[in-house]
Each structure stands twice: as structure tokens, then as C-alpha cells.
Design a protein around this motif. Structure first.
Motif, mmCIF file in Angstrom:
data_model
loop_
_atom_site.group_PDB
_atom_site.id
_atom_site.type_symbol
_atom_site.label_atom_id
_atom_site.label_comp_id
_atom_site.label_asym_id
_atom_site.label_seq_id
_atom_site.Cartn_x
_atom_site.Cartn_y
_atom_site.Cartn_z
ATOM 1 N N CYS A 49 0.602 -0.704 -0.142
ATOM 2 C CA CYS A 49 0.308 -0.255 0.334
ATOM 3 C C CYS A 49 0.596 1.183 0.191
ATOM 4 C CB CYS A 49 -0.855 0.353 1.483
ATOM 5 S SG CYS A 49 -0.155 0.420 2.770
ATOM 6 N N ALA A 50 2.038 0.803 -0.460
ATOM 7 C CA ALA A 50 2.854 2.239 -0.395
ATOM 8 C C ALA A 50 2.376 2.971 -1.119
ATOM 9 C CB ALA A 50 4.156 1.853 -0.421
ATOM 10 N N ALA A 51 2.231 4.764 -0.637
ATOM 11 C CA ALA A 51 2.091 6.058 -1.122
ATOM 12 C C ALA A 51 3.150 7.196 -1.106
ATOM 13 C CB ALA A 51 1.000 6.079 -1.019
ATOM 14 N N LYS A 52 3.435 7.932 -2.058
ATOM 15 C CA LYS A 52 4.170 9.653 -1.465
ATOM 16 C C LYS A 52 3.145 10.207 -1.387
ATOM 17 C CE LYS A 52 8.291 11.312 -2.446
ATOM 18 N NZ LYS A 52 8.260 12.296 -3.216
ATOM 19 N N LEU A 53 3.574 11.295 -0.249
ATOM 20 C CA LEU A 53 3.068 12.166 0.078
ATOM 21 C C LEU A 53 3.152 13.485 -0.584
ATOM 22 C CD1 LEU A 53 3.199 11.537 3.881
ATOM 23 C CD2 LEU A 53 0.830 11.310 3.282
ATOM 24 N N LEU A 54 2.398 13.783 -1.426
ATOM 25 C CA LEU A 54 2.760 15.181 -1.991
ATOM 26 C C LEU A 54 2.283 15.886 -1.193
ATOM 27 C CD1 LEU A 54 0.810 14.097 -5.556
ATOM 28 C CD2 LEU A 54 3.462 13.033 -4.783
ATOM 29 N N GLU A 55 1.523 16.120 -0.249
ATOM 30 C CA GLU A 55 1.437 17.304 0.855
ATOM 31 C C GLU A 55 1.033 16.274 2.106
ATOM 32 O OE1 GLU A 55 -1.165 20.396 -0.650
ATOM 33 O OE2 GLU A 55 -0.258 20.917 -2.461
ATOM 34 N N GLY A 56 1.657 17.241 3.223
ATOM 35 C CA GLY A 56 0.892 17.369 4.410
ATOM 36 C C GLY A 56 1.946 15.929 4.975
ATOM 37 N N THR A 57 1.657 15.399 5.770
ATOM 38 C CA THR A 57 1.904 14.599 7.498
ATOM 39 C C THR A 57 0.914 13.750 7.758
ATOM 40 O OG1 THR A 57 1.531 16.306 9.150
ATOM 41 C CG2 THR A 57 3.517 16.691 7.816
ATOM 42 N N VAL A 58 1.517 12.324 7.528
ATOM 43 C CA VAL A 58 0.936 11.813 8.692
ATOM 44 C C VAL A 58 1.223 10.679 10.045
ATOM 45 C CG1 VAL A 58 -0.460 10.719 6.753
ATOM 46 C CG2 VAL A 58 1.660 9.553 7.163
ATOM 47 N N GLU A 59 0.636 10.175 10.646
ATOM 48 C CA GLU A 59 1.318 9.673 11.882
ATOM 49 C C GLU A 59 1.257 8.323 11.431
ATOM 50 O OE1 GLU A 59 1.993 10.716 15.032
ATOM 51 O OE2 GLU A 59 2.980 8.217 15.268
ATOM 52 N N GLN A 60 2.403 7.447 11.677
ATOM 53 C CA GLN A 60 2.016 6.419 10.851
ATOM 54 C C GLN A 60 3.531 5.256 11.641
ATOM 55 O OE1 GLN A 60 4.676 5.454 6.806
ATOM 56 N NE2 GLN A 60 5.352 7.068 7.292
ATOM 57 N N GLY A 61 3.073 5.106 13.085
ATOM 58 C CA GLY A 61 3.864 4.394 14.005
ATOM 59 C C GLY A 61 4.048 3.077 14.007
ATOM 60 N N ASP A 62 2.951 2.254 13.026
ATOM 61 C CA ASP A 62 2.805 0.861 13.602
ATOM 62 C C ASP A 62 3.691 0.836 12.349
ATOM 63 O OD1 ASP A 62 1.883 0.539 15.365
ATOM 64 O OD2 ASP A 62 -0.577 0.485 14.768
ATOM 65 N N GLY A 63 3.558 1.323 11.580
ATOM 66 C CA GLY A 63 4.666 1.199 9.750
ATOM 67 C C GLY A 63 6.258 0.520 9.767
ATOM 68 N N MET A 64 5.618 -0.980 9.975
ATOM 69 C CA MET A 64 7.189 -1.111 10.066
ATOM 70 C C MET A 64 8.123 -1.806 8.753
ATOM 71 S SD MET A 64 6.736 -4.829 12.568
ATOM 72 C CE MET A 64 5.768 -5.092 12.348
ATOM 73 N N GLY A 65 7.634 -1.766 7.425
ATOM 74 C CA GLY A 65 7.762 -2.384 6.536
ATOM 75 C C GLY A 65 8.998 -1.216 5.726
ATOM 76 N N ILE A 66 8.436 0.486 6.271
ATOM 77 C CA ILE A 66 9.603 1.357 5.948
ATOM 78 C C ILE A 66 10.152 2.099 6.811
ATOM 79 C CG2 ILE A 66 7.437 2.883 6.199
ATOM 80 C CD1 ILE A 66 7.348 4.009 3.232
ATOM 81 N N SER A 67 11.184 2.344 6.014
ATOM 82 C CA SER A 67 12.352 2.922 6.442
ATOM 83 C C SER A 67 12.188 3.929 7.476
ATOM 84 C CB SER A 67 13.672 2.651 6.440
ATOM 85 O OG SER A 67 14.007 4.390 5.285
ATOM 86 N N PRO A 68 12.551 4.959 8.425
ATOM 87 C CA PRO A 68 12.530 5.989 8.837
ATOM 88 C C PRO A 68 13.044 7.067 8.246
ATOM 89 C CG PRO A 68 13.289 5.191 10.549
ATOM 90 C CD PRO A 68 13.813 4.341 9.514
ATOM 91 N N GLU A 69 13.693 6.782 7.102
ATOM 92 C CA GLU A 69 14.702 7.683 5.975
ATOM 93 C C GLU A 69 14.000 8.067 5.149
ATOM 94 O OE1 GLU A 69 16.525 5.242 7.169
ATOM 95 O OE2 GLU A 69 18.132 6.149 8.331
ATOM 96 N N LEU A 70 12.995 6.603 4.764
ATOM 97 C CA LEU A 70 11.842 6.947 3.544
ATOM 98 C C LEU A 70 10.426 7.256 4.532
ATOM 99 C CD1 LEU A 70 12.274 3.427 1.256
ATOM 100 C CD2 LEU A 70 12.836 5.985 0.660
ATOM 101 N N GLN A 71 10.102 7.578 5.311
ATOM 102 C CA GLN A 71 9.413 8.392 6.201
ATOM 103 C C GLN A 71 9.156 9.587 6.229
ATOM 104 O OE1 GLN A 71 7.906 6.465 9.849
ATOM 105 N NE2 GLN A 71 8.271 4.928 8.944
#
Ligand code: FES
Length: 107
Positions: A49-71
Motif C-alpha cells: 500500500c506504499a504511497a508518496k505524500l505530495l502534501e501533508g503529514t501522517v502518523e504511521q507509528g505502526d509502519g514497519m515496512g518502511i524505513s525512517p529515512e523513507l518516511q
């Protein structure tokens, strides 16, 4: 009352706008609206379900599949992403995320 944010979803050449409360994930609401977004595990692990945020911020504390760098670069797993502002989101970034995380040399 939960705050509700406007989320613009760019998916396969179409743009859909949904209203997502702060206590629901973007994917939950997109699924309820039958937008047909890709998903699999619904637990922040698989990156389907990976997506790119073009604008705005989300809280994705449970996301293990994506590194902090990519977040930090704006990538998000929509199944664990709770909106923290109005959003613009581009779907289907699984391959990009995979390449950025694991396959730096492939093009
Ligand atoms: S559906 Fe698996 S990480 Fe979101």
C-alpha cells in the motif's frame, strides 16, 4: 468528535477526494469508498500500500515496512497512516520504495 481531514488520492491517473478522520487510516476510508487501492497485509509490513505524500503529514507509528529515512522523504504505508493534516497522496509506490530500500543499484 475526531477532526476530519481532506485527502486527495492520485491513483492510476484519477484523482479522488475522501474525508478521513484522524482516528482512521487512509486505507480504511479509501477501501470503504471502494477506490480499489492496492493492499495486502493491512498491518504496515508488506509495503503493497506504499504511497508518496505530495502534501501533508501522517502518523504511521505502526509502519514497519518502511524505513525512517523513507518516511522522512514522504513515503507512507496507507494501511497504518492516520492523517495529521489535509493530504495529497500518490498511490502505487511499492516498486519505488522497494528499490530505494533494497535495490540501490537497479534502475
Ligand atoms: S497493506 Fe501491507 S503494508 Fe499496508
Amino acid at each position: 468528535m475526531a477532526t476530519t481531514y481532506t485527502v486527495e488520492i492520485h491513483h492510476q491517473g484519477t484523482v479522488q477526494t475522501i474525508q478521513v478522520p484522524e482516528d482512521k487510516t487512509v486505507l480504511d476510508v479509501a477501501d470503504a469508498a471502494q477506490l480499489g487501492l492496492p493492499s495486502s497485509c493491512h498491518a504496515g509490513v508488506c509495503t503493497t500500500c506504499a504511497a508518496k505524500l505530495l502534501e501533508g503529514t501522517v502518523e504511521q507509528g505502526d509502519g514497519m515496512g518502511i524505513s525512517p529515512e523513507l518516511q522522512a522523504q514522504g513515503y507512507a504505508l496507507l494501511c497504518v497512516s492516520y492523517p495529521r493534516s489535509n493530504l495529497k497522496v500518490e498511490t502505487e509506490q511499492e516498486d519505488t520504495v522497494y528499490n530505494l530500500q533494497f535495490g540501490q543499484s537497479q534502475k
